[in-house]
Design an enzyme around this catalytic site. Structure first.
Site, PDB file in Angstrom:
ATOM      1  N   ASP A   1      81.942  46.849  -5.837  1.00 35.49           N
ATOM      2  CA  ASP A   1      82.763  45.926  -5.059  1.00 35.49           C
ATOM      3  C   ASP A   1      84.209  46.335  -5.292  1.00 35.49           C
ATOM      4  OD1 ASP A   1      82.557  43.569  -3.246  1.00 35.49           O
ATOM      5  OD2 ASP A   1      84.089  42.824  -4.622  1.00 35.49           O
ATOM      6  N   SER A   2      84.920  46.522  -4.206  1.00 30.63           N
ATOM      7  CA  SER A   2      86.256  47.097  -4.339  1.00 30.63           C
ATOM      8  C   SER A   2      87.204  46.490  -3.329  1.00 30.63           C
ATOM      9  CB  SER A   2      86.168  48.620  -4.175  1.00 30.63           C
ATOM     10  OG  SER A   2      85.370  48.949  -3.060  1.00 30.63           O
TER      11      SER A   2
ATOM     12  N   LYS B   1      81.897  54.875   1.181  1.00 26.64           N
ATOM     13  CA  LYS B   1      81.725  54.694  -0.264  1.00 26.64           C
ATOM     14  C   LYS B   1      80.620  55.612  -0.759  1.00 26.64           C
ATOM     15  CE  LYS B   1      82.511  49.771  -1.169  1.00 26.64           C
ATOM     16  NZ  LYS B   1      81.795  48.561  -1.590  1.00 26.64           N
TER      17      LYS B   1
ATOM     18  N   LYS C   1      91.363  62.776  -4.920  1.00 23.09           N
ATOM     19  CA  LYS C   1      91.211  61.312  -4.931  1.00 23.09           C
ATOM     20  C   LYS C   1      90.158  60.891  -5.964  1.00 23.09           C
ATOM     21  CE  LYS C   1      89.897  57.201  -2.376  1.00 23.09           C
ATOM     22  NZ  LYS C   1      89.268  56.581  -1.207  1.00 23.09           N
TER      23      LYS C   1
ATOM     24  N   TYR D   1      91.889  51.483   3.732  1.00 22.18           N
ATOM     25  CA  TYR D   1      93.339  51.336   3.554  1.00 22.18           C
ATOM     26  C   TYR D   1      94.002  52.597   2.998  1.00 22.18           C
ATOM     27  CZ  TYR D   1      92.074  46.414   4.166  1.00 22.18           C
ATOM     28  OH  TYR D   1      91.573  45.224   4.662  1.00 22.18           O
TER      29      TYR D   1
ATOM     30  N   ARG E   1      87.337  54.093  -7.938  1.00 22.42           N
ATOM     31  CA  ARG E   1      85.883  54.302  -7.848  1.00 22.42           C
ATOM     32  C   ARG E   1      85.445  55.434  -8.784  1.00 22.42           C
ATOM     33  NH1 ARG E   1      85.917  54.132  -2.962  1.00 22.42           N
ATOM     34  NH2 ARG E   1      85.348  51.938  -2.967  1.00 22.42           N
TER      35      ARG E   1
END
Ligand code: ITT
Length: 211
Positions: free
Chosen positions: A75-76, A12, A189, A168, A195
């Site tokens: 938070d994801s 992250k 991405k 994932y 995000r």
């Protein structure tokens, strides 16, 4: 202004730095900031858990810096329609904290093996929380965290593919690319991701808040 990012997830943090790389502000990891918040993520939504993480880190960062500091958290997770929205807010702990993502992804594909294309919808969700910590004031005076939330829509693939990204990504198919989010480049991405969008929205919010 300094930003402390309250995450223990190196992947992250790499994406956050790529997305916010053009900022003149300094982005510190918790380690670099000398704070080690690891609160129980017991909220019932991505937003609540992001706020819990940012607030816990802000409390520990109180008084450490002579200038204003923004403490942010992400938070994801992945919501899979055919699994009733699972793993959702439990994405990190799903199928066991110590199970590798290669294994988790294989198990998910096995569970979805008979699910037809039209029912394989899924989305990544990201909530970002930011606490503005004014210099010399305690976290209690910082006010409620600012929150943004964004998604990236896609489908669960039939096979694992790609080595970019993390978690994932190798099973998350982006229909408009015909590739998974682990097969597209980091820049591609970040331009479309949950995000990327949530962090860019937070920058706008902070700009308005601090104007
Ligand atoms: P911190 O709480 O310390 O930030 P964490 O990994 O525990 O780290 P979360 O509780 O937000 O973070 O869990 C998010 C999980 O969702 C993450 O571990 C991945 O498995 C998954 N996830 C989130 N964003 C993802 C992305 O962009 N690509 C792939 N998987 C993602």
């Amino acid at each position: 202004m300094k930003i402390i990012f309250a995450t223990g997830n190196e992947n992250k943090l790499r994406e956050i730095r790529e997305i916010m790389g053009d900022l003149t502000e300094e982005i510190l990891s918790m380690k670099e900031a000398g704070v080690a918040a690891d609160p129980e993520e017991n909220g019932s939504s991505f937003e609540e858990n992001a706020a819990i993480k940012a607030t816990a880190c802000a409390e520990l960062a109180t008084g450490k810096y002579a200038e204003d500091v923004v403490v942010m958290a992400d938070d994801s997770g992945l919501e899979i329609d055919a699994l009733g929205g699972e793993p959702g807010i439990y994405s990190a702990r799903y199928l066991g904290h110590d199970t590798s993502y290669d294994e988790k992804n294989r198990i998910i594909l096995e569970r979805l093996k008979d699910v037809p294309e039209e029912d394989r919808g899924a989305r990544f969700v990201c909530a970002v929380a930011a606490v503005v910590l004014p210099a010399g004031k305690p976290a209690a005076e910082a006010g409620e965290p600012l929150i943004t939330r964004e998604t990236m829509e896609g489908r669960i693939a039939h096979e694992i593919a790609g080595a970019n990204g993390f978690g994932y990504d190798p099973i998350f198919l982006l229909p408009e690319y015909g590739r998974t989010s682990a097969e597209i480049s980091p820049d591609e991405k970040n331009a479309i991701s949950h995000r990327g969008k949530a962090l860019r929205a937070m920058r706008e919010k902070l700009r308005e808040e601090l104007a």
